[in-house]
Write an enzyme that holds these catalytic residues in place. Structure first.
Site, PDB file in Angstrom:
ATOM      1  N   GLY A  71      63.370  15.772  35.362  1.00 29.16           N
ATOM      2  CA  GLY A  71      62.372  16.362  36.249  1.00 29.16           C
ATOM      3  C   GLY A  71      62.244  15.580  37.549  1.00 29.16           C
ATOM      4  O   GLY A  71      62.100  16.160  38.630  1.00 29.16           O
ATOM      5  N   ASN A 150      49.668  17.012  34.459  1.00 27.62           N
ATOM      6  CA  ASN A 150      50.047  16.374  33.199  1.00 27.62           C
ATOM      7  C   ASN A 150      48.882  15.666  32.511  1.00 27.62           C
ATOM      8  O   ASN A 150      48.869  15.535  31.304  1.00 27.62           O
ATOM      9  CB  ASN A 150      51.196  15.389  33.422  1.00 27.62           C
ATOM     10  CG  ASN A 150      51.005  14.510  34.641  1.00 27.62           C
ATOM     11  OD1 ASN A 150      50.869  15.007  35.764  1.00 27.62           O
ATOM     12  ND2 ASN A 150      50.980  13.213  34.437  1.00 27.62           N
ATOM     13  N   GLN A 178      55.174  20.440  33.497  1.00 23.26           N
ATOM     14  CA  GLN A 178      54.207  20.618  32.400  1.00 23.26           C
ATOM     15  C   GLN A 178      53.921  22.082  32.105  1.00 23.26           C
ATOM     16  O   GLN A 178      53.399  22.404  31.036  1.00 23.26           O
ATOM     17  CB  GLN A 178      52.891  19.916  32.737  1.00 23.26           C
ATOM     18  CG  GLN A 178      52.964  18.399  32.699  1.00 23.26           C
ATOM     19  CD  GLN A 178      53.225  17.834  31.307  1.00 23.26           C
ATOM     20  OE1 GLN A 178      52.995  18.489  30.289  1.00 23.26           O
ATOM     21  NE2 GLN A 178      53.719  16.614  31.260  1.00 23.26           N
ATOM     22  N   GLY A 199      63.698  18.804  30.497  1.00 28.81           N
ATOM     23  CA  GLY A 199      64.002  19.153  29.110  1.00 28.81           C
ATOM     24  C   GLY A 199      63.059  18.533  28.097  1.00 28.81           C
ATOM     25  O   GLY A 199      62.605  19.196  27.165  1.00 28.81           O
ATOM     26  N   HIS A 200      62.745  17.240  28.290  1.00 26.59           N
ATOM     27  CA  HIS A 200      62.045  16.537  27.203  1.00 26.59           C
ATOM     28  C   HIS A 200      60.571  16.916  27.087  1.00 26.59           C
ATOM     29  O   HIS A 200      59.896  16.473  26.156  1.00 26.59           O
ATOM     30  CB  HIS A 200      62.245  15.022  27.304  1.00 26.59           C
ATOM     31  CG  HIS A 200      61.480  14.316  28.380  1.00 26.59           C
ATOM     32  ND1 HIS A 200      60.312  13.647  28.112  1.00 26.59           N
ATOM     33  CD2 HIS A 200      61.723  14.148  29.693  1.00 26.59           C
ATOM     34  CE1 HIS A 200      59.869  13.077  29.238  1.00 26.59           C
ATOM     35  NE2 HIS A 200      60.715  13.375  30.212  1.00 26.59           N
ATOM     36  N   THR A 236      80.142  15.400  36.595  1.00 30.59           N
ATOM     37  CA  THR A 236      80.546  16.228  35.458  1.00 30.59           C
ATOM     38  C   THR A 236      79.311  16.593  34.643  1.00 30.59           C
ATOM     39  O   THR A 236      78.482  15.742  34.335  1.00 30.59           O
ATOM     40  CB  THR A 236      81.579  15.478  34.597  1.00 30.59           C
ATOM     41  OG1 THR A 236      82.679  15.137  35.442  1.00 30.59           O
ATOM     42  CG2 THR A 236      82.069  16.338  33.442  1.00 30.59           C
ATOM     43  N   CYS A 324      52.504   6.064  33.341  1.00 37.58           N
ATOM     44  CA  CYS A 324      52.817   5.192  34.471  1.00 37.58           C
ATOM     45  C   CYS A 324      51.583   4.454  34.974  1.00 37.58           C
ATOM     46  O   CYS A 324      51.698   3.419  35.597  1.00 37.58           O
ATOM     47  CB  CYS A 324      53.425   6.008  35.599  1.00 37.58           C
ATOM     48  SG  CYS A 324      54.504   7.288  35.000  1.00 37.58           S
TER      49      CYS A 324
END
Ligand SMILES: *Cc1c(COP(=O)(O)O)cnc(C)c1O
Length: 384
Positions: A71, A150, A178, A199-200, A236, A324
């Site tokens: 992200g 978030n 989010q 993704g996570h 790649t 953070c």
């Protein structure tokens, strides 16, 4: 002791279906999608399929999806591209409640001489709309406003704000990390030019993300090199992770309508259960416009970090704000922007659910959290 996981806005479990979809591309199908041979071609078609699934989830075209590493990369790419394609424009608009992936990039460009407007929020957690309309000028290169926050889960009026930017001919980006998978997003009906996701946060692994760039929007790559991703992102392709993200998008699309109702039911049960049992607490932010999975509760005269430590001993994972900002003694920038009173902001805890959260887990937290607060208040140095 089992882990009772209420920190899904920090990261989510990889869905079993996602892992299964990825495994063949880690074991046998290791070809390079750019290769001419059939072995590489098989992989290229898996990549195309993943791109279609991601596009379908967002109401976009497959060519409008660029896979990235996370992200944060999507956010950085969007901002840098907007600035580089319009070098004559020297102004950015964002908000005071963004994730560091936007805030720190905006601050970087501010140091390079750009003017940045950071929109504030009112005590109810709503973004200042008048301030926004006044801030839009011919010098504005980009508006970047998060779709959902978030920390408090608030959803901002992206449709309306993107329309206002479009009327002024200003590019609009949204950090939807989010929001994707938690609230429906249909880009075919939204004048959003760029959108970031990760993704996570949607049950795919860490280290994969995507950036939507509307067809026709001028674009400059962040990573230059090979011609992957239509020349828009060199390197790649991370094939297994892209396949995983595609599967996560597919699952989300199939289940979103049902899941958001069930997740909201559990979140409300959790929130109401806590608020009913703990005196002197309040829910932070705008509870009318919220993600279904998030609650952020402020407990008066206790330290959030102490609550987290005691919850951790009970096997409960929660957060006191964004990962953070925790570790510092200042309340998070989001709670400060909302203006949560000091003796409440310090005792704020975020609980975020997912499709895997059970009612039993919710009840476990309801059972144990009130005792934690009571114990901490008994030894609190604050005046009662
Ligand atoms: C997690 C998060 C990000 C960063 O995503 P990564 O994939 O971890 O880089 C950006 N914005 C928001 C709102 C987030 O919650």
């Amino acid at each position: 002791m089992n882990t009772v996981y209420f920190d899904n806005n920090a990261t989510t479990a990889v869905a079993p279906e996602v892992l299964e979809a990825m495994l063949p591309y880690l074991r046998d199908l290791y070809g390079n999608p750019s290769s001419m041979h059939t072995f590489g071609g098989q992989v290229a078609s898996a990549l195309a399929q993943a791109r279609s699934h991601m596009a379908a989830l967002l109401g976009a075209e497959p060519e409008e999806i660029i896979f990235t590493s996370c992200g944060s990369e999507s956010d950085s790419t969007a901002i840098c591209s907007a600035l580089q394609t319009q070098p004559e424009k020297r102004h950015l608009i964002t908000t005071r409640v963004e994730h560091p992936a936007i805030l720190n990039v905006a601050q970087h460009w501010e140091r390079q001489g750009y003017r940045v407007t950071y929109l504030g929020v009112d005590a109810g957690g709503r973004l200042a709309q008048d301030e926004y309309l006044q801030a839009l000028t011919d010098d504005t290169a980009l508006v970047s406003i998060m779709f959902a926050n978030n920390e408090v889960g608030n959803i901002y009026p992206i449709q309306r704000m993107a329309e206002a930017a479009k009327e002024r001919g200003v590019l609009f980006h949204t950090d939807a990390v989010q929001a994707v998978g938690k609230t429906p997003i249909d880009l075919s009906h939204m004048p959003v030019d760029m959108l970031s996701l990760s993704g996570h946060k949607i049950h795919a692994p860490k280290g994969i993300g995507a950036l939507y760039v509307r067809r026709g929007v001028r674009f400059r790559p962040f990573l230059r090199g090979g011609h992957q991703e239509g020349g828009r992102r060199a390197g790649t392709e991370n094939v297994p992770y892209i396949v995983g993200l595609g599967m996560a998008a597919q699952l989300t699309r199939q289940r979103l309508q049902e899941e958001r109702i069930e997740v909201a039911r559990l979140r409300d049960r959790l929130e109401q259960g806590i608020v009913a049992r703990v005196p002197d607490c309040m829910v932070n932010g705008d509870t009318e416009n919220r993600l279904p999975n998030t609650t952020n509760i402020a407990f008066k005269n206790v330290e959030g970090e102490a609550i987290l430590l005691m919850l951790d001993r009970l096997g409960i994972c929660a957060s006191s704000g964004s990962a953070c900002t925790s570790g510092s003694l200042e309340p998070s920038h989001v709670l400060r922007a909302i203006g949560v009173p000091f003796n409440y902001a310090h005792g704020s805890v975020r609980l975020s659910l997912s499709r895997y959260t059970t009612e039993k887990e919710v009840d476990y937290v309801i059972e144990h959290l009130p005792g934690v607060i009571e114990k901490l208040r008994a030894i609190s140095p604050y005046k009662k």
